[in-house]
Design a protein around this motif. Structure first.
Motif, short mmCIF file in Angstrom:
data_model
loop_
_atom_site.label_atom_id
_atom_site.label_comp_id
_atom_site.label_asym_id
_atom_site.label_seq_id
_atom_site.Cartn_x
_atom_site.Cartn_y
_atom_site.Cartn_z
N PRO A 146 0.83 -1.20 0.00
CA PRO A 146 0.00 0.00 0.00
C PRO A 146 0.87 1.25 0.00
O PRO A 146 1.79 1.37 0.79
N GLY A 147 0.58 2.16 -0.91
CA GLY A 147 1.34 3.39 -1.00
C GLY A 147 2.67 3.27 -1.72
O GLY A 147 3.35 4.26 -1.90
N ALA A 148 3.03 2.08 -2.14
CA ALA A 148 4.29 1.89 -2.85
C ALA A 148 4.18 2.47 -4.26
O ALA A 148 3.11 2.48 -4.85
N PRO A 149 5.30 2.96 -4.81
CA PRO A 149 5.27 3.45 -6.18
C PRO A 149 5.02 2.29 -7.15
O PRO A 149 5.29 1.13 -6.83
N ARG A 164 11.13 -14.32 -13.87
CA ARG A 164 11.47 -13.52 -12.70
C ARG A 164 10.29 -12.63 -12.39
O ARG A 164 9.69 -12.04 -13.28
N PHE A 165 10.00 -12.49 -11.11
CA PHE A 165 8.91 -11.64 -10.65
C PHE A 165 9.52 -10.61 -9.70
O PHE A 165 10.35 -10.96 -8.87
N TYR A 166 9.12 -9.35 -9.86
CA TYR A 166 9.69 -8.28 -9.06
C TYR A 166 8.60 -7.60 -8.22
O TYR A 166 7.43 -7.57 -8.60
N ARG A 167 9.01 -7.05 -7.08
CA ARG A 167 8.13 -6.26 -6.24
C ARG A 167 8.99 -5.23 -5.50
O ARG A 167 10.21 -5.36 -5.43
N LEU A 168 8.32 -4.20 -4.97
CA LEU A 168 8.99 -3.20 -4.13
C LEU A 168 8.54 -3.42 -2.70
O LEU A 168 7.37 -3.66 -2.43
N VAL A 169 9.48 -3.35 -1.77
CA VAL A 169 9.17 -3.49 -0.34
C VAL A 169 9.83 -2.35 0.42
O VAL A 169 10.82 -1.78 -0.03
N GLY A 192 12.95 4.66 0.74
CA GLY A 192 12.72 3.49 1.56
C GLY A 192 12.24 2.26 0.83
O GLY A 192 12.04 1.23 1.44
N TYR A 193 12.03 2.33 -0.48
CA TYR A 193 11.57 1.17 -1.24
C TYR A 193 12.74 0.50 -1.94
O TYR A 193 13.59 1.15 -2.53
N ASN A 194 12.76 -0.83 -1.88
CA ASN A 194 13.81 -1.61 -2.51
C ASN A 194 13.19 -2.75 -3.31
O ASN A 194 12.19 -3.33 -2.88
N PRO A 195 13.78 -3.09 -4.45
CA PRO A 195 13.24 -4.19 -5.24
C PRO A 195 13.60 -5.55 -4.64
O PRO A 195 14.63 -5.71 -3.99
N GLN A 196 12.72 -6.50 -4.87
CA GLN A 196 12.99 -7.90 -4.56
C GLN A 196 12.58 -8.72 -5.78
O GLN A 196 11.74 -8.31 -6.57
N VAL A 197 13.19 -9.90 -5.91
CA VAL A 197 12.93 -10.77 -7.05
C VAL A 197 12.64 -12.18 -6.55
O VAL A 197 13.16 -12.60 -5.51
N ASN A 198 11.81 -12.90 -7.30
CA ASN A 198 11.46 -14.28 -6.99
C ASN A 198 11.31 -15.01 -8.32
O ASN A 198 10.84 -14.42 -9.30
N THR A 199 11.70 -16.25 -8.40
CA THR A 199 11.56 -17.01 -9.64
C THR A 199 10.35 -17.94 -9.62
O THR A 199 10.05 -18.57 -10.63
N ASN A 200 9.64 -18.00 -8.50
CA ASN A 200 8.48 -18.90 -8.39
C ASN A 200 7.49 -18.30 -7.40
O ASN A 200 7.74 -18.27 -6.20
N LEU A 201 6.35 -17.84 -7.91
CA LEU A 201 5.37 -17.19 -7.04
C LEU A 201 4.69 -18.15 -6.08
O LEU A 201 3.99 -17.73 -5.17
#
Length: 74
Positions: free
Chosen positions: A4-7, A68-73, A29-38
Motif C-alpha cells: 500500500p502506498g508503494a510506487p 522472474r517476478f519483481y516487487r517493491l518493499v 525506503g523502497y527496494n526491489p525484490q525478485v522471486n523465480t516462483n510465485l
C-alpha cells in the motif's frame, strides 16, 4: 504485488536487449525484490544495483533464462 502506498513498479525491454526494472523517484525506503516462483516466499534482493537519475530509480538486468517476478518493499 505492491505494498500500500508503494510506487508503481514497471518493467520494459531496452534497445540493447536487457530489461529495465524502474519506478518513479523520489520514493524513499523502497527496494526491489525478485522471486523465480510465485508459489514460494523466496523473495531476495537482486544483485543488480539501483540507479537514481532524479526522475526514476532503476536497475538494468540481463534477460533471464526463466521467469522472474519483481516487487517493491519497504
Amino acid at each position: 504485488m505492491q505494498s500500500p502506498g508503494a510506487p508503481l513498479l514497471r518493467i520494459k525491454q531496452t534497445t540493447t536487449n536487457t530489461v529495465m526494472v524502474y519506478w518513479l523517484s523520489p520514493s524513499t525506503g523502497y527496494n526491489p525484490q525478485v522471486n523465480t516462483n510465485l508459489a514460494t516466499a523466496n523473495w531476495v534482493t537482486p544483485g543488480e544495483s539501483v540507479t537514481d537519475n532524479g526522475t526514476i530509480k532503476y536497475s538494468i538486468v540481463n534477460p533471464p533464462s526463466g521467469k522472474r517476478f519483481y516487487r517493491l518493499v519497504k
